[in-house]
Design a protein around this motif. Structure first.
Motif, mmCIF file in Angstrom:
data_model
loop_
_atom_site.group_PDB
_atom_site.id
_atom_site.type_symbol
_atom_site.label_atom_id
_atom_site.label_comp_id
_atom_site.label_asym_id
_atom_site.label_seq_id
_atom_site.Cartn_x
_atom_site.Cartn_y
_atom_site.Cartn_z
ATOM 1 N N VAL A 62 -49.854 3.674 5.791
ATOM 2 C CA VAL A 62 -50.838 2.857 6.503
ATOM 3 C C VAL A 62 -51.031 1.534 5.777
ATOM 4 O O VAL A 62 -50.535 1.331 4.662
ATOM 5 N N GLY A 63 -51.772 0.651 6.406
ATOM 6 C CA GLY A 63 -52.053 -0.658 5.840
ATOM 7 C C GLY A 63 -53.442 -0.745 5.250
ATOM 8 O O GLY A 63 -54.237 0.206 5.317
ATOM 9 N N ASP A 65 -56.053 -2.104 6.315
ATOM 10 C CA ASP A 65 -57.145 -2.032 7.280
ATOM 11 C C ASP A 65 -57.528 -0.593 7.631
ATOM 12 O O ASP A 65 -58.551 -0.369 8.282
ATOM 13 N N SER A 66 -56.722 0.375 7.198
ATOM 14 C CA SER A 66 -56.995 1.778 7.524
ATOM 15 C C SER A 66 -58.150 2.320 6.686
ATOM 16 O O SER A 66 -58.279 1.999 5.498
ATOM 17 N N TRP A 67 -58.965 3.167 7.303
ATOM 18 C CA TRP A 67 -60.082 3.793 6.593
ATOM 19 C C TRP A 67 -59.672 5.084 5.893
ATOM 20 O O TRP A 67 -60.403 5.596 5.033
ATOM 21 N N VAL A 68 -58.494 5.614 6.216
ATOM 22 C CA VAL A 68 -58.095 6.934 5.712
ATOM 23 C C VAL A 68 -57.963 6.985 4.191
ATOM 24 O O VAL A 68 -58.413 7.946 3.564
ATOM 25 N N PRO A 69 -57.357 5.972 3.532
ATOM 26 C CA PRO A 69 -57.229 6.066 2.071
ATOM 27 C C PRO A 69 -58.560 6.178 1.329
ATOM 28 O O PRO A 69 -58.616 6.710 0.223
ATOM 29 N N GLN A 197 -51.067 12.088 0.455
ATOM 30 C CA GLN A 197 -51.872 10.973 -0.054
ATOM 31 C C GLN A 197 -51.016 9.902 -0.726
ATOM 32 O O GLN A 197 -51.236 8.708 -0.533
ATOM 33 N N LEU A 200 -49.201 8.139 2.007
ATOM 34 C CA LEU A 200 -50.155 7.466 2.892
ATOM 35 C C LEU A 200 -50.436 6.052 2.409
ATOM 36 O O LEU A 200 -50.480 5.102 3.190
#
Length: 252
Positions: A62-63, A65-69, A197, A200
């Motif tokens: 992901v980049g 802007d992603s909230w996942v990390p 992770q 990711l």
């Protein structure tokens, strides 16, 4: 660990053999790890696994802007492979083991950390020196979302995770069958989570994380086999405070 065998009026200790599968499993894992390392070393910028790595990165990475990390689960894996995880395994867990009278187990925990996340991970990183995923704006791909050092192979976080999983498994007595089974299932989930992770956030290629798990497990299983007689002694030894409580209780 020894048992007592009675023959007439005499007794003699009987040594319980260490399982043969342990060194052979460790050797097999180590061979697989070395093979992967040599494959990357032959072409660090584009090894034979690059097509798989690119495919995985495109699907999972992901980049910024992603909230996942920043999600709590992802952060758990991030910290387990950094200073908090090192403090847990190098200081806190050994200290607890020493306090309950299991100093042999404490030495095992420290030995695994020094040999796996310490020696194996750092030595291989410097020898192989595979570049980490780089930003590719044309393809819509991003580089690592956290600060990283050089060398993508192997994933140090994955080495640490495998070391933690095997270390805890070794500390659980063989008699606690269901506890071991539950931990094995949880360990598989933890290993898969660490792969997720690290890829990711584009910190490693997919095969770097798999190699890290293989290498960390190889070292941990080998040291488990080496320390097994001491670990068995600790398994059979009740904590000093429990023995003190039992000794204070009146006999019936």
């Amino acid at each position: 660990m020894t048992a007592v065998e009675t023959a007439g009026s005499s007794t003699r200790p009987v040594t319980v053999a260490r399982p043969r599968w342990m060194p052979w499993t460790a050797l097999g894992l180590l061979v697989a790890f070395v093979a992967l390392a040599l494959g990357v070393l032959a072409a660090p910028d584009a090894p034979w696994t690059q097509a798989l790595d690119d495919l995985w990165r495109g699907a999972v990475g992901v980049g910024p802007d992603s909230w996942v990390p920043a999600f709590a689960l992802a952060q758990l894996f991030q910290h387990l492979g950094q200073l908090p995880g090192a403090v847990l395994m190098m200081i806190l867990l050994p200290l607890v083991l020493v306090l309950v009278g299991r100093w042999r187990s404490a030495l095992f925990v420290i030995a695994v950390q020094l040999a796996g996340p310490g020696l194996l991970s750092q030595l291989t990183k410097n020898l192989v020196d595979r570049p980490r995923p780089a930003e590719d704006t044309v393809a819509g791909l991003f580089g690592p979302l956290v600060q990283v050092d050089h060398g993508s192979f192997p994933s140090g976080h994955s080495v640490s995770m495998a070391a933690i999983i095997i270390t805890v498994l070794a500390l659980i007595p063989a008699s606690a069958v269901w506890t071991r089974r539950i931990w094995i299932v949880l360990g598989v989930l933890l290993a898969a989570g660490m792969v997720w992770q690290r890829t990711l956030i584009n910190a490693h290629w997919f095969t770097d994380t798999c190699a890290g798990l293989i290498g960390g497990a190889a070292v941990a299983v080998l040291l488990w086999w080496a320390f097994l007689p001491w670990l068995r002694r600790d398994h059979d030894r009740r904590a000093w405070f429990l023995r003190k409580v039992e000794a204070a209780q009146p006999t019936r």
